[in-house]
Design an enzyme around this catalytic site. Sequence first.
Site, PDB file in Angstrom:
ATOM      1  N   GLU A  44       0.855  -1.184   0.000  1.00  0.00           N
ATOM      2  CA  GLU A  44       0.000   0.000   0.000  1.00  0.00           C
ATOM      3  C   GLU A  44       0.899   1.243   0.000  1.00  0.00           C
ATOM      4  O   GLU A  44       2.022   1.198   0.473  1.00  0.00           O
ATOM      5  CB  GLU A  44      -0.812  -0.038   1.311  1.00  0.00           C
ATOM      6  CG  GLU A  44      -1.806   1.071   1.506  1.00  0.00           C
ATOM      7  CD  GLU A  44      -2.454   1.007   2.891  1.00  0.00           C
ATOM      8  OE1 GLU A  44      -1.864   0.402   3.817  1.00  0.00           O
ATOM      9  OE2 GLU A  44      -3.544   1.580   3.046  1.00  0.00           O
ATOM     10  N   LYS A 116      -9.690   1.175  -1.727  1.00  0.00           N
ATOM     11  CA  LYS A 116      -9.828   0.651  -0.351  1.00  0.00           C
ATOM     12  C   LYS A 116     -11.185   1.004   0.244  1.00  0.00           C
ATOM     13  O   LYS A 116     -11.574   2.180   0.301  1.00  0.00           O
ATOM     14  CB  LYS A 116      -8.708   1.231   0.514  1.00  0.00           C
ATOM     15  CG  LYS A 116      -8.567   0.635   1.904  1.00  0.00           C
ATOM     16  CD  LYS A 116      -7.430   1.353   2.655  1.00  0.00           C
ATOM     17  CE  LYS A 116      -7.020   0.664   3.930  1.00  0.00           C
ATOM     18  NZ  LYS A 116      -5.949   1.421   4.624  1.00  0.00           N
ATOM     19  N   CYS A 153      -4.641  -3.580   3.184  1.00  0.00           N
ATOM     20  CA  CYS A 153      -4.269  -3.271   4.569  1.00  0.00           C
ATOM     21  C   CYS A 153      -5.373  -3.548   5.597  1.00  0.00           C
ATOM     22  O   CYS A 153      -5.671  -4.693   5.886  1.00  0.00           O
ATOM     23  CB  CYS A 153      -3.759  -1.830   4.639  1.00  0.00           C
ATOM     24  SG  CYS A 153      -2.774  -1.503   6.120  1.00  0.00           S
TER      25      CYS A 153
HETATM   26  O1  LIG Z   1       0.062   5.615   8.392  1.00  0.00           O
HETATM   27  C1  LIG Z   1       0.938   5.287   7.628  1.00  0.00           C
HETATM   28  O2  LIG Z   1       2.082   5.745   7.629  1.00  0.00           O
HETATM   29  C2  LIG Z   1       0.622   4.335   6.554  1.00  0.00           C
HETATM   30  N1  LIG Z   1      -0.599   3.613   6.749  1.00  0.00           N
HETATM   31  C3  LIG Z   1      -1.514   3.548   5.772  1.00  0.00           C
HETATM   32  O3  LIG Z   1      -1.364   4.113   4.736  1.00  0.00           O
HETATM   33  C4  LIG Z   1      -2.743   2.717   5.974  1.00  0.00           C
HETATM   34  C5  LIG Z   1      -3.860   3.651   6.136  1.00  0.00           C
HETATM   35  S1  LIG Z   1      -3.533   4.832   7.390  1.00  0.00           S
HETATM   36  N2  LIG Z   1      -2.570   1.795   7.040  1.00  0.00           N
HETATM   37  C6  LIG Z   1      -3.459   0.895   7.458  1.00  0.00           C
HETATM   38  O4  LIG Z   1      -4.561   0.696   6.921  1.00  0.00           O
HETATM   39  C7  LIG Z   1      -2.955   0.145   8.670  1.00  0.00           C
HETATM   40  C8  LIG Z   1      -3.894  -0.833   9.293  1.00  0.00           C
HETATM   41  C9  LIG Z   1      -3.359  -1.253  10.605  1.00  0.00           C
HETATM   42  O5  LIG Z   1      -2.238  -0.970  10.989  1.00  0.00           O
HETATM   43  C10 LIG Z   1      -4.236  -2.039  11.481  1.00  0.00           C
HETATM   44  O6  LIG Z   1      -5.331  -2.468  11.052  1.00  0.00           O
HETATM   45  O7  LIG Z   1      -3.884  -2.234  12.651  1.00  0.00           O
END
Ligand SMILES: O=C(O)CNC(=O)[C@H](CS)NC(=O)CCC(=O)C(=O)O
Length: 271
Positions: A44, A116, A153
């Site tokens: 992602e 997403k 994710c």
């Molecule tokens: O924030 C960042 O630097 C990068 N992360 C992302 O781009 C994405 C959306 S914020 N991360 C997730 O969906 C994590 C899910 C997850 O960690 C869980 O379900 O526990």
Amino acid sequence: MNPSLSAAVVQLAPTVDAAANRSLITGLVAEAAAAGARLAVLPEEAMLTAGEVKDEPVADVVSREWPLFVTLLSDLAIEHDIWLIAGGYEPSGQARPYNTLVVLNPRGEVVTTYRKVHLYDAFSYRESDYVVPGAELPPVVMVEGVAIGLINCYDIRFPELARDLVDRGADVLSVSAAWVSGPAKEDHWTTLVRARAIENTCWVLASGTSSADCIGHSLAVDPLGTVRAGLGPVKTGVGLVQISLDRTAEVRESLPSLANRRLSVTVEIPA
Ligand SMILES: O=C(O)CNC(=O)[C@H](CS)NC(=O)CCC(=O)C(=O)O
């Protein structure tokens, strides 16, 4: 003989610098192809970390960078004769972009995209502050006789999404993630990835970023839940796995849990 497919999970640490991310991707796709992969799954937000855009509206950055990102992937797919799945931010026509996975074939054509659906509004993070959710369930795409279902994710926490992909024929779940670090988070990631493999008796290819706030730990899991490749916390790397649908058939013969479902039984919840 059922189809088999040589696949790679690719790990990198993208930043807000999209050009630097593109050169990382260029090197890693070459490495995956040189190792024999016919499909490489990238994480992602491999395009750039939209959450870190500061000086300019995200929509402007995304409008500029998305076409460059897709063009690079297209060129690499052609050059290395490989299928690619990778995550980036796609213009939506609104202030907030989509968080999108794109699939390219070895002719460099975009075969499908997936926006997403489940945004990461958890553990005090609010992805929906800067991303707009997709409105359609993820596609299943045929890659050399192997059906691949897409997951982005946080989606991995929703077993009904994975089950729906498998009910639509997915042999493999391809997960692209940027799994945020924190207490118990590494355990959640590997447990969820393995659980989706075990409960669906399917292969899972799970690629994650290794940026400062993310755990990396890309892995590939077979239909019995056995980890076949794992990258740990390395900054960049490629993990190879031979997806075998003979193996899927063998596992489903000894563990026919999909066939053993009793969808006609309604569970009464006592009042
Ligand atoms: O924030 C960042 O630097 C990068 N992360 C992302 O781009 C994405 C959306 S914020 N991360 C997730 O969906 C994590 C899910 C997850 O960690 C869980 O379900 O526990």
